[in-house]
Design a protein around this motif. Structure first.
Motif, PDB file in Angstrom:
ATOM      1  N   GLN A 185       0.861  -1.190   0.000  1.00 22.43           N
ATOM      2  CA  GLN A 185       0.000   0.000   0.000  1.00 22.43           C
ATOM      3  C   GLN A 185       0.892   1.231   0.000  1.00 22.43           C
ATOM      4  N   SER A 186       1.057   1.810  -1.180  1.00 24.30           N
ATOM      5  CA  SER A 186       1.990   2.935  -1.251  1.00 24.30           C
ATOM      6  C   SER A 186       1.438   4.143  -0.508  1.00 24.30           C
ATOM      7  N   PHE A 187       2.355   5.030  -0.118  1.00 22.62           N
ATOM      8  CA  PHE A 187       1.939   6.275   0.532  1.00 22.62           C
ATOM      9  C   PHE A 187       1.005   7.045  -0.401  1.00 22.62           C
ATOM     10  N   GLU A 188       1.321   7.015  -1.715  1.00 19.67           N
ATOM     11  CA  GLU A 188       0.530   7.784  -2.688  1.00 19.67           C
ATOM     12  C   GLU A 188      -0.930   7.301  -2.706  1.00 19.67           C
ATOM     13  N   VAL A 189      -1.112   5.974  -2.646  1.00 15.27           N
ATOM     14  CA  VAL A 189      -2.484   5.434  -2.663  1.00 15.27           C
ATOM     15  C   VAL A 189      -3.246   5.884  -1.413  1.00 15.27           C
ATOM     16  N   THR A 190      -2.548   5.878  -0.282  1.00 16.34           N
ATOM     17  CA  THR A 190      -3.199   6.277   0.972  1.00 16.34           C
ATOM     18  C   THR A 190      -3.524   7.770   0.936  1.00 16.34           C
ATOM     19  N   LYS A 191      -2.578   8.556   0.427  1.00 21.22           N
ATOM     20  CA  LYS A 191      -2.796  10.008   0.371  1.00 21.22           C
ATOM     21  C   LYS A 191      -3.964  10.337  -0.560  1.00 21.22           C
ATOM     22  N   LEU A 192      -4.027   9.611  -1.677  1.00 19.21           N
ATOM     23  CA  LEU A 192      -5.117   9.854  -2.624  1.00 19.21           C
ATOM     24  C   LEU A 192      -6.465   9.574  -1.949  1.00 19.21           C
ATOM     25  N   ALA A 193      -6.530   8.477  -1.205  1.00 19.24           N
ATOM     26  CA  ALA A 193      -7.789   8.146  -0.512  1.00 19.24           C
ATOM     27  C   ALA A 193      -8.151   9.262   0.469  1.00 19.24           C
ATOM     28  N   ALA A 194      -7.154   9.738   1.230  1.00 12.52           N
ATOM     29  CA  ALA A 194      -7.428  10.807   2.217  1.00 12.52           C
ATOM     30  C   ALA A 194      -7.888  12.079   1.491  1.00 12.52           C
ATOM     31  N   ASP A 195      -7.214  12.426   0.401  1.00 12.02           N
ATOM     32  CA  ASP A 195      -7.586  13.645  -0.335  1.00 12.02           C
ATOM     33  C   ASP A 195      -9.008  13.537  -0.884  1.00 12.02           C
ATOM     34  N   LYS A 196      -9.317  12.348  -1.419  1.00 14.87           N
ATOM     35  CA  LYS A 196     -10.655  12.177  -2.014  1.00 14.87           C
ATOM     36  C   LYS A 196     -11.751  12.213  -0.946  1.00 14.87           C
ATOM     37  N   LEU A 197     -11.429  11.686   0.218  1.00  7.20           N
ATOM     38  CA  LEU A 197     -12.417  11.742   1.313  1.00  7.20           C
ATOM     39  C   LEU A 197     -12.658  13.197   1.700  1.00  7.20           C
ATOM     40  N   ARG A 198     -11.567  13.951   1.838  1.00  8.09           N
ATOM     41  CA  ARG A 198     -11.719  15.357   2.242  1.00  8.09           C
ATOM     42  C   ARG A 198     -12.458  16.154   1.167  1.00  8.09           C
ATOM     43  N   ALA A 199     -12.170  15.833  -0.110  1.00  5.60           N
ATOM     44  CA  ALA A 199     -12.835  16.553  -1.199  1.00  5.60           C
ATOM     45  C   ALA A 199     -14.346  16.330  -1.158  1.00  5.60           C
ATOM     46  N   ARG A 200     -14.760  15.228  -0.547  1.00  8.15           N
ATOM     47  CA  ARG A 200     -16.196  14.952  -0.437  1.00  8.15           C
ATOM     48  C   ARG A 200     -16.781  15.460   0.884  1.00  8.15           C
ATOM     49  N   GLY A 201     -16.014  16.273   1.572  1.00  2.52           N
ATOM     50  CA  GLY A 201     -16.542  16.908   2.780  1.00  2.52           C
ATOM     51  C   GLY A 201     -16.487  16.038   4.024  1.00  2.52           C
ATOM     52  N   ILE A 202     -15.759  14.920   3.960  1.00  2.00           N
ATOM     53  CA  ILE A 202     -15.640  14.085   5.161  1.00  2.00           C
ATOM     54  C   ILE A 202     -14.712  14.827   6.120  1.00  2.00           C
ATOM     55  N   ARG A 203     -15.290  15.303   7.215  1.00  2.29           N
ATOM     56  CA  ARG A 203     -14.499  16.220   8.065  1.00  2.29           C
ATOM     57  C   ARG A 203     -13.569  15.481   9.015  1.00  2.29           C
ATOM     58  N   SER A 204     -13.841  14.207   9.292  1.00  2.00           N
ATOM     59  CA  SER A 204     -13.027  13.527  10.303  1.00  2.00           C
ATOM     60  C   SER A 204     -12.351  12.289   9.738  1.00  2.00           C
ATOM     61  N   LEU A 205     -11.035  12.278   9.813  1.00  2.43           N
ATOM     62  CA  LEU A 205     -10.273  11.121   9.325  1.00  2.43           C
ATOM     63  C   LEU A 205      -9.536  10.451  10.479  1.00  2.43           C
ATOM     64  N   ASN A 206      -9.692   9.136  10.579  1.00  4.89           N
ATOM     65  CA  ASN A 206      -8.912   8.342  11.541  1.00  4.89           C
ATOM     66  C   ASN A 206      -7.910   7.516  10.750  1.00  4.89           C
TER      67      ASN A 206
END
Ligand SMILES: C[S@@+](CC[C@H](N)C(=O)[O-])C[C@H]1O[C@@H](n2cnc3c(N)ncnc32)[C@H](O)[C@@H]1O
Ligand code: SF4
Length: 451
Positions: A185-206
């Protein structure tokens, strides 16, 4: 004596103790609790109150070697579709028993990998959930996200369904460690998931990361934590890797001699902890970190932190109902666990009955001891005034119980008129201290290393 030699003398590096996500712990559940108890306990939920709901999806596309969760691999969608129908039927059974006007405080989809559901299945399942129990004011809907098993369509479906907290599985970013635990699981894949979640207004990430992984060094975990910090998670769970190949067969792929020694595990934890704290995160209980603005940090400051099967929570709903194979529910009356295998669970639900296979009805001092252990795990202190008023226990009885801990742990605990507390230097021993208040036979239960 150095702090480390004191911890060694007290057995920290040899002990295996429960993680105390429940009391009594799951190995003590028995088949005296069945579907009738589960139905009765649902019926006793007060009308118009709030409950929490956990839905378990026991499937994954990949089976990571390190993983101790109960899950099965599938490449096809068929079993997943069939399983979602079972979950929907189970939700309808719940609807028939649930008193009027109950709303949700928390909804969590976990697994396994709930993100392997196709978008139409996600929407269908969410619709059914909210038809059975609508979200209450300010309710939280969280989902465990595997960054390797998510795409735009599924993220859209989750966001539209109202997901407002996402929990991302990281474990470690180091490619060699990932290879040795069977999880690329590359850092890039994880970062992309986090960015996409935030872009959809998900305010809280664990995020979940692990210490004690094969070939992990202080430099490597520091690097992974720095990478994780660059994603700005609101909350982090820093779990100790539990190597239990006799329970999780896949772990035989991980040779025991590649694992750091217990003394080194503590250093790995401390390395990661120091980085989170230096970056402004509050330490929450034994293994979580949260930004001071996060609900968990606020709850910890206000003495409202609680422990449940997912770790720490700020949820105060008295009933947490778990649906799906192997899920555990907690009621004021006791615990109820569904049939662990998907086939046995499916059979029961298709026959129109809950699959409750075991559990535990609270009796005697269970609730008192459960609260003592929870308070230690959450606040590192037990408040005598709270226990006297909630459980009618006398001060003399409490002092007798505290004395057992003081005898075993010396100055790693302090006892006074207010109660019992664990000072900073004793915190690595918290689960071992909690064990003193556990009245059940621990030879059955101590599967995780104490550090
Ligand atoms: C049930 S898994 C679901 C995560 C999701 N499927 C993913 O892969 O991202 C939830 C978390 O349990 C933790 N976990 C799994 N196996 C573990 C083990 N052997 N020891 C400690 N933690 C473990 C991991 O941190 C993982 O992120
Ligand atoms: S870590 Fe997640 S994806 Fe990997 S086996 Fe466990 S539940 Fe499945």
């Amino acid at each position: 004596m150095t702090a480390e030699s004191q911890l060694t003398r007290l057995g920290l590096f040899d002990a295996r103790v429960p993680r105390y996500t429940s009391y009594p712990t799951a190995p003590h559940f028995n088949s005296c609790t069945g579907p009738e108890d589960f139905r009765n306990w649902i019926g006793l939920i007060p009308e118009g109150s709030r409950i929490s709901l956990y839905l378990h999806v026991p499937f994954c596309r990949r089976l990571c070697w390190f993983c101790a969760c109960r899950t099965q691999g599938t490449t096809s969608d068929e079993p997943v579709r069939a399983y979602v129908e079972v979950l929907k039927a189970e939700l309808r059974l719940l609807q028939a028993e649930l008193p009027a006007g109950v709303t949700l405080s928390r909804l969590h989809w976990g697994g396994g990998t709930p993100t392997l559901l196709a978008p139409d299945l996600m929407r269908d399942l969410a619709r059914t959930v909210f038809d059975v129990v609508p979200m209450g004011e300010g309710a939280e809907f969280s989902v465990e996200i595997d960054p390797n098993e998510i795409d735009d369509a599924r993220l859209d479906a989750l966001a539209e369904a109202g997901m407002n907290r996402a929990s991302i599985g990281v474990q470690d970013f180091d490619p060699d460690i990932q290879k040795s635990i069977g999880r690329d699981q590359s850092f890039e894949v994880t970062k992309l998931a986090a960015d996409k979640l935030r872009a959809r207004g998900i305010r809280s990430l664990n995020a979940d990361i692990l210490f004690g992984l094969p070939h992990q060094t202080r430099a490597r975990i520091a690097d992974s934590v720095q990478k994780l910090l660059s994603l700005g998670p609101d909350r982090v769970a820093l779990y100790g890797y539990a190597h239990v190949p006799w329970m999780a067969r896949r772990q035989v792929m991980i040779p025991s001699d590649s694992l750091p020694r217990p003394e080194e595990r503590l250093k790995l934890f401390e390395t990661a902890r120091d980085l989170f704290v230096a970056d402004g995160y509050d330490e929450i209980g034994i293994d979580h970190f949260a930004l001071p603005t996060d609900g968990l940090a606020v709850a910890a400051r206000e003495g409202r932190l609680r422990r449940n099967f997912q770790g720490y929570t700020d949820d105060l709903a008295p009933a947490l109902i778990g649906l799906g194979a192997s899920s555990i529910s907690r009621f004021p009356q006791g615990y109820a666990q569904n049939a662990p295998s998907t086939s046995a669970h499916t059979k029961a639900i298709r026959e129109g009955r809950f699959s409750t296979a075991k559990g535990h009805g609270f009796a005697g001092q269970d609730k008192l001891r459960a609260r003592m252990i929870e308070a230690l795990m959450c606040d590192f202190r037990i408040d005598s005034t709270e226990l006297r008023s909630s459980f009618g226990i006398s001060d003399a009885e409490l002092q007798e119980m505290y004395a057992l801990a003081a005898r075993e742990f010396g100055d790693m605990v302090t006892v006074d008129a207010a109660g019992l507390a664990v000072p900073e230097k004793g915190r690595p021993l918290t689960r071992m201290i909690a064990r003193v208040f556990d009245a059940y036979d621990l030879s059955k239960a101590g599967h995780s290393p104490a550090v």
